[in-house]
Design a protein around this motif. Structure first.
Motif, PDB file in Angstrom:
ATOM      1  N   SER A   1       4.067  -0.971   8.689  1.00 26.50           N
ATOM      2  CA  SER A   1       3.284  -1.305   7.328  1.00 26.50           C
ATOM      3  C   SER A   1       2.532  -2.721   7.012  1.00 26.50           C
ATOM      4  O   SER A   1       1.399  -3.001   6.824  1.00 26.50           O
ATOM      5  CB  SER A   1       3.949  -0.700   5.965  1.00 26.50           C
TER       6      SER A   1
ATOM      7  N   TYR B   1      -0.866  -0.703  -6.702  1.00 29.70           N
ATOM      8  CA  TYR B   1      -0.357  -1.492  -5.772  1.00 29.70           C
ATOM      9  C   TYR B   1      -0.755  -2.898  -5.668  1.00 29.70           C
ATOM     10  O   TYR B   1      -1.438  -3.383  -5.159  1.00 29.70           O
ATOM     11  CB  TYR B   1      -0.724  -0.946  -4.406  1.00 29.70           C
TER      12      TYR B   1
ATOM     13  N   LYS C   1       0.760  -1.105   0.081  1.00 30.09           N
ATOM     14  CA  LYS C   1      -0.149  -0.069   0.087  1.00 30.09           C
ATOM     15  C   LYS C   1       0.923   1.284  -0.249  1.00 30.09           C
ATOM     16  O   LYS C   1       2.133   0.859   0.210  1.00 30.09           O
ATOM     17  CB  LYS C   1      -0.827  -0.008   1.162  1.00 30.09           C
ATOM     18  N   ARG C   2       0.283   2.316  -0.132  1.00 31.11           N
ATOM     19  CA  ARG C   2       1.129   3.619  -0.229  1.00 31.11           C
ATOM     20  C   ARG C   2       1.696   3.850   1.148  1.00 31.11           C
ATOM     21  O   ARG C   2       1.102   3.516   2.406  1.00 31.11           O
ATOM     22  CB  ARG C   2       0.063   4.850  -0.501  1.00 31.11           C
TER      23      ARG C   2
END
Length: 336
Positions: A212, A62, A33-34
């Motif tokens: 993340s 993504y 993901k970002r």
């Protein structure tokens, strides 16, 4: 009776079609993901769009275009025009840049990581190496030194790593093996499941990735100062697609790299690291620090043997391995 289009109308249509022809869209293959790791690509897309008035856009995906371990293959066949990958995912495909993943090189900052990476990326041997995949190296994704989040009993000495299953790629994996751990190479997206299922008991990541990919959600300890090295994860473009760009579009892309990297570094050193300490404290994760003597012993066990093995293997493969290694270590020494 035939009706003929006026010269003015025909010209207007030709101009419209020419305008459409100028519009270029590139597909960009990332994963996860970002996050801090992708902020330079996001910034690059923003800058290119602004500089070309929307005529050149980067469509960032993504995980929708390729598996992260296959991004270099996708670039080679033109499945997409830009991608990010990590050298340690497939060392045989990009051996030249794995010099940057050797353990205990002594890199002290993200800025220095960028400087070293760009020097290696511009070396003729590296250009030729990635050229086999029709890939042009655009920019690195600079990462700080890796450390380890784990579950179970926290290691208090290096001897406690004996037999510990650790997700660690590239040179970090070699370093962990040197102290008796059992390194396992897997992509970041596979890590949480492997940790939950007990396939690995510990994970080597940079701080942003620990946050993340969720390793701190079940981790109980964190090593603060092992600092064995980092991974090198470049952003590449399809060489043919780069050549096919107009001069203006190519200038907009290449001329935005420095600003994109500056944004990335500011974000990592700021927002990401500002969040890291509180994230550990909120979850009650024990922070384990090793003595200077333990770190020195770790470096002695891992650094020189890994470098010697890398040089020998890649010299045999036809790379100027000693030259690449000397360039990197020389730049680091000069900066001290």
């Amino acid at each position: 009776m035939k009706k003929f289009m006026s010269r003015a109308a025909a010209s207007a249509i030709m101009i419209a079609f020419a305008g459409e022809a100028l519009a270029v869209e590139w597909n960009v293959s990332l994963w996860g993901k970002r996050r801090a790791f992708t902020e330079h690509v996001e910034k690059l897309a923003e800058l290119v769009n602004e500089k070309t008035g929307g005529e050149f856009t980067l469509n960032i995906s993504y995980g929708g275009l390729s598996n992260n371990r296959e991004n270099l293959d996708g670039i080679s066949i033109g499945a997409f025009e830009m991608a990010q990958f990590c050298a340690g995912y497939h060392r045989d495909k990009n051996p030249s840049i794995t010099v940057l993943e050797l353990p205990f090189l002594g890199v002290s900052s993200l800025e220095q990581e960028v400087e070293l990476s760009m020097a290696v990326y511009e070396h003729p041997a590296t250009v030729a190496d990635l050229g086999r995949w029709n890939a042009t190296l655009l920019m690195p994704s600079p990462l700080p030194q890796y450390n380890i989040v784990g579950v179970g009993d926290a290691p208090e000495t290096l001897a406690d790593f004996e037999g510990l299953s650790v997700r660690a790629t590239g040179g970090i994996g070699a370093a962990m093996e040197a102290v008796g751990a059992v390194p396992t190479s897997m992509s970041a997206t596979e890590v949480r499941q492997a940790m939950d299922s007990g396939v690995v008991k510990a994970v080597s990541f940079a701080p942003h990735a620990h946050m993340s990919f969720g390793t701190i959600e079940n981790g109980t300890w964190w090593t603060t100062n092992l600092n064995p090295g980092t991974v090198n994860c470049p952003v590449v473009v399809n060489s043919d697609a780069l050549v096919d760009l107009s001069d203006d579009h190519r200038a907009a892309l290449l001329g935005s790299v420095d600003e994109a990297l500056d944004h990335y570094i500011a974000n990592y050193n700021g927002a990401t690291m500002d969040a890291w300490g509180p994230a550990l404290e909120e979850r009650g994760i024990a922070q384990i620090s090793f003595s200077d003597e333990e770190i020195a012993a770790f470096k002695e066990a891992a650094a020189a043997p890994a470098a010697a093995a890398w040089i020998a293997q890649n010299t045999d493969a036809g790379l100027p391995a000693q030259e690449l290694y000397d360039m990197v270590t020389g730049m680091i020494a000069d900066a001290m």
